[in-house]
Structures are given as C-alpha cells and as structure tokens.
Design an enzyme around this catalytic site. Structure first.
Site, PDB file in Angstrom:
ATOM      1  N   SER A 128      -3.855  -3.183  -1.711  1.00 37.54           N
ATOM      2  CA  SER A 128      -2.476  -2.941  -2.153  1.00 37.54           C
ATOM      3  C   SER A 128      -1.971  -1.525  -1.924  1.00 37.54           C
ATOM      4  O   SER A 128      -0.817  -1.234  -2.241  1.00 37.54           O
ATOM      5  CB  SER A 128      -2.320  -3.306  -3.628  1.00 37.54           C
ATOM      6  OG  SER A 128      -2.242  -4.707  -3.789  1.00 37.54           O
ATOM      7  N   LYS A 131       1.353  -1.077  -0.158  1.00 34.93           N
ATOM      8  CA  LYS A 131       2.674  -1.010  -0.803  1.00 34.93           C
ATOM      9  C   LYS A 131       3.270   0.389  -0.754  1.00 34.93           C
ATOM     10  O   LYS A 131       4.495   0.551  -0.879  1.00 34.93           O
ATOM     11  CB  LYS A 131       2.574  -1.502  -2.248  1.00 34.93           C
ATOM     12  CG  LYS A 131       2.215  -2.985  -2.363  1.00 34.93           C
ATOM     13  CD  LYS A 131       2.159  -3.435  -3.813  1.00 34.93           C
ATOM     14  CE  LYS A 131       1.856  -4.925  -3.929  1.00 34.93           C
ATOM     15  NZ  LYS A 131       0.478  -5.273  -3.578  1.00 34.93           N
ATOM     16  N   SER A 314       1.939  -3.474  -8.926  1.00 36.35           N
ATOM     17  CA  SER A 314       1.398  -3.986  -7.662  1.00 36.35           C
ATOM     18  C   SER A 314       1.854  -5.424  -7.411  1.00 36.35           C
ATOM     19  O   SER A 314       1.041  -6.336  -7.231  1.00 36.35           O
ATOM     20  CB  SER A 314      -0.133  -3.906  -7.660  1.00 36.35           C
ATOM     21  OG  SER A 314      -0.628  -3.890  -6.347  1.00 36.35           O
TER      22      SER A 314
END
Length: 481
Positions: A128, A131, A314
């Site tokens: 993640s 992102k 997230s």
C-alpha cells in the site's frame, strides 16, 4: 553566694529559653522548608509545585508542515546525522524476522543527501505504499480543492431520472454531512432535492430510476488482483459512484462488499426518493439522461480530504477511484491501465524517475507492482519539501505513530516508543511484504524522509513490523553523530 547566683542565673536562662524556644523552632522549620522547596525535594509543600521542564523541540509534532498555503521553515541550520553513524544504527534494527530481506533509504529533506542506503534502487513489491504515488498524482492532476459532483439528470421521458456518477465513491445514504469526508454528499438530501424538482414539474409518477456509470471505462475488476483478496473484501469492482467507499456500511470495514456499487447506490437512491414522497417504479437499470436537465446535485469532500482519508486508513477502493479520475484529468483513458499511466506521467512532471517502475494498479494490492525505496523517499520529499505547495495537502494523511490510522496500534512497546507521536508514515502490508515510508523531525530538528521495504518475508512474523518501527524510531531520537 555563688550557688545562689548560679541558681538565679539558671532560672533566668530557663525563663528566657521558655520565651524563645518556640519562635526559634518555627524559624528552623521555615528555613528547612525553604531549602527543600528550592532543591525540588518538597515540590508539593504549600501548593507550590515545581513547574515541569519544557518539552524539547524534537518531541513536538511538526504540525507546521501540514498546510497547503505555506510552509513554515524548520531549522535549516540544524545538524544532519552522519551517514556512518546512522548506517551503523540502522544496520542493527532493519533486519527481517526470519526469511526475506529489507531495503531502505534515508534522505535529508532539505538537501536530498543520502544518509542511509541499502539497495535503495532495487525494485520491490511496495504493497500500500503505492498510495503515496497515487496521492501525489491526484493532487497534481485534480487540485486539492476540487470537489466531485453527483447529479440527478432528467431524461426524454419526464418520469425518468438518472443518477449520474461523477467519481464520488464516498456517498452517504442519509442527509449530506458538511463536516464529514465520507458522507459529505448524502443520497437522502439528493433525493429530497429531486423530489422538489419533480413536484415543480408536476411529475406524478411512478418515476423510473436509472444509473449512469459511464465516467469510468474498461473492466470493473483489475485482472492483476487476487480473487481471494476480492472475496475477502480488500477491494471490489470499481464504478464512479458508491456508498461508503464501496461497502455496505461506513462502520463495517471488513468482509464482503457490493459487487456492483453503481446499482447498489441507485437502489438506495430510489428508496430515499420513495421516502421523500415520490412514487417510484420497482427496480433500477442503466441509462443516460439529457446533460442539460439537472434536477439535483451534491458535492463531495475535497480531493485533499479524500487523499488524506485514503492514506490514513489505506483505502484500496478510494485509491483506485482517485486513480481513474487522475487518468481522466491527464488525458488518459479512465481505465486501470490509464490510471497507472497517469501516475507515472505526473511523477515524471515532478522530476521523479519512473522508467524502472512496474505498475499494475494504484492501490498496491497487485503483486506485480515494483517500485524502489529511493523513489518512495523522493515522493515523500516532494510532499514535505518540494516546490509544489498543493502536495502539502497530503501531509495530514500520513498516519501518526501510536496515534492515528494504520499506525494507531504500533509504537507502543519499549523498543519503538521513542517514535510514538513523531514518526509519520504510510504503511504497506501483503502476505510476504511490509513497507513503511514517511518523514520525521529528528532530535536536532532536522527533517528526514525515509522508505523501508521488506520482501519475501515470513508471513505473520511479528518482528518484521517491529524492525521497521524501531528503524523509524532511531531517526526520531537521532543526533547520530
């Protein structure tokens, strides 16, 4: 006579002592108390506590960074950690728990000087941390203050209304909430406004509800994702409108999701329209309205607020929606491939090298993503210290160690507590992957940015997160010279 005189003298002295002993004892007590208070040994005496020592600057959160309008300068003259000492410390802490390897880099935010480098240019699966790239690209392409509009549009048939998605996947089922990010635009308010417009046009019903989800194109589900992850609710097929970021409830953030968020949202809108007094025909279908016949509209939270939410919790679904919008704003097709191309394009405009990147999605679920620790550190440096102030909007989205978001339950043991409240970083976790990229002001007031990525790790080994948290805590407490 001497005995009489001595006895009289003794009696006189005794009488004098009787008159003086209590004042003298009181004076001694007062003197001792004053000494104790002055030395800090009796801080509570007479309700005069010793004031607490001031909090060192390095223990204070760097809130002055988190502004989209200006950047208050940190101490540019603060000493930098030496590369040798910082490397010595991090080589001890940044070690996997069992199998696998960890790469990493630490940069001085002001100068870009590399203070620690362990295979920083090696391509790694980032989870993640992807992102962070999406956040920068979305802010650059869309602008932090942009809002997304969901519209109800009329059709050629006056008794047909078309709920038209504008990219807002954070719609709420109830009234619009101006203080919220998720639920800023609410279907109940949208339905009430639509009911008023229909009444003004003397439409009696029954009214047919359609949904227009044509803003995004290409497959709704990314073929790079594991179907097990989709079934577990890590994400869902993507559409340009959704309730609760593609979930059934804003308070239930795990488990199965709607597999057609556009249809689910349209059905919820039809129910709110009926609750507003409109006779509604059963069922919803896809269709398009007449663009100029807008009956009602509702605006989302700003892009910067959505970016912050995406980073803090997230959110995979929200990340992919922002990626598609970034693609459209970058003259790319609003598909999964278009989103990755747009992210690469916008990073390139910031001077960040992207040739070595391999991008399969913009949320980080795909194992095919490959990005280096150096590239993540450069992205964080662009957010904290770059010339584009719009990117500062992402600062508030970084989870704070031990306090917020995906770091709220970390940095709570003795080995990592020095970083609590100070480290601000985006997490990343897949089965064999852990990543942590962010920024911290060290003990001397120097702003450092970092990225640590572990690949091939033993699934579930608790020591891997601890290793990264200890490494970031080293930076927080560092003089390191």
């Amino acid at each position: 006579m001497k005995g009489v005189e001595n006895g009289a003298a003794r009696r006189g002295l005794s009488a004098a002592w009787g008159r003086l002993k209590w004042p003298l004892l009181l004076a001694v007590v007062l003197l001792c108390a004053a000494v104790l208070i002055g030395s800090g040994l009796a801080p509570g005496l007479w309700n005069a506590p010793k004031p607490p020592p001031p909090v060192p600057a390095w223990q204070q959160q760097p809130t002055s960074l988190a502004t989209t309008k200006s950047v208050l300068p940190l101490d540019k003259d603060a000493p930098k950690p030496t590369k040798a000492e910082l490397t010595r410390l991090l080589e001890t802490t940044l070690q996997p728990d069992g199998e696998g390897s960890m790469t990493g880099v630490v940069l001085d935010a002001a100068t870009g000087e590399v203070l620690f480098d362990r295979q920083a240019d090696a391509n790694r699966i980032p989870a993640s941390n992807m992102k962070l790239l999406t956040a920068v690209a979305a802010l650059k392409a869309l602008g932090p203050d942009t809002r997304l509009t969901t519209r109800v549009v009329g059709a050629d048939d006056p008794a047909t209304v078309v709920l038209t998605g504008g990219g807002d996947v954070l719609l709420g089922a109830g009234e619009s909430d101006p203080s919220a990010v998720m639920g800023r635009a609410g279907l109940a308010s949208l339905a009430a406004d639509t009911a008023s417009a229909l009444a003004a046009s003397k439409v009696m019903g029954p009214v047919t509800v359609k949904v227009d989800d044509s803003l995004f194109s290409g497959p709704a589900l990314n073929p790079a994702w594991s179907l097990d992850d989709v079934a577990a609710g890590e994400t869902a097929p993507l559409y340009p409108l959704a309730l609760n970021s593609g979930r059934y409830s804003p308070t239930v953030t795990t488990g199965p999701r709607p597999q057609d968020s556009a249809a689910t949202t349209a059905q919820a809108f039809a129910e709110q329209l009926a609750a507003a007094g409109v006779k509604v025909a059963p069922g919803v279908e896809r269709g398009k309205g007449v663009p100029g016949r807008v009956l009602a509209s509702a605006e989302s939270a700003t892009v910067s607020e959505q970016v912050d939410l995406m980073l803090e919790v997230s959110d995979n679904f929200l990340a992919e929606a922002l990626g598609r919008l970034t693609a459209a704003a970058s003259r790319q097709e609003p598909t999964y491939d278009g989103a990755t191309a747009a992210v690469r394009q916008r990073l390139g405009e910031l001077g960040i090298t992207t040739d070595s990147m391999e991008l399969a999605d913009v949320s980080g679920l795909a194992l095919e993503n490959k990005v280096s620790a150096r590239q993540f550190a450069e992205v964080v440096r662009a957010i904290t210290s770059g010339s584009e102030l719009s990117l500062r909007a992402a600062l508030d989205g970084f989870p704070v160690a031990g306090l917020t978001g995906t770091l709220d339950d970390r940095y709570i043991d003795a080995g990592t507590a020095e970083g609590a409240g100070l480290v601000r970083a985006k997490t990343g976790t897949l089965n064999t992957v852990i990543a942590l990229s962010g920024y911290v002001v060290d003990a001397d007031g120097r702003l450092l940015v970092f990225s640590f990525i572990g690949n091939g790790l033993e699934p579930g080994a608790a020591g891997n997160k601890v290793a990264m948290d200890r490494s970031a805590s080293v930076l927080a407490s560092c003089g390191c010279r």
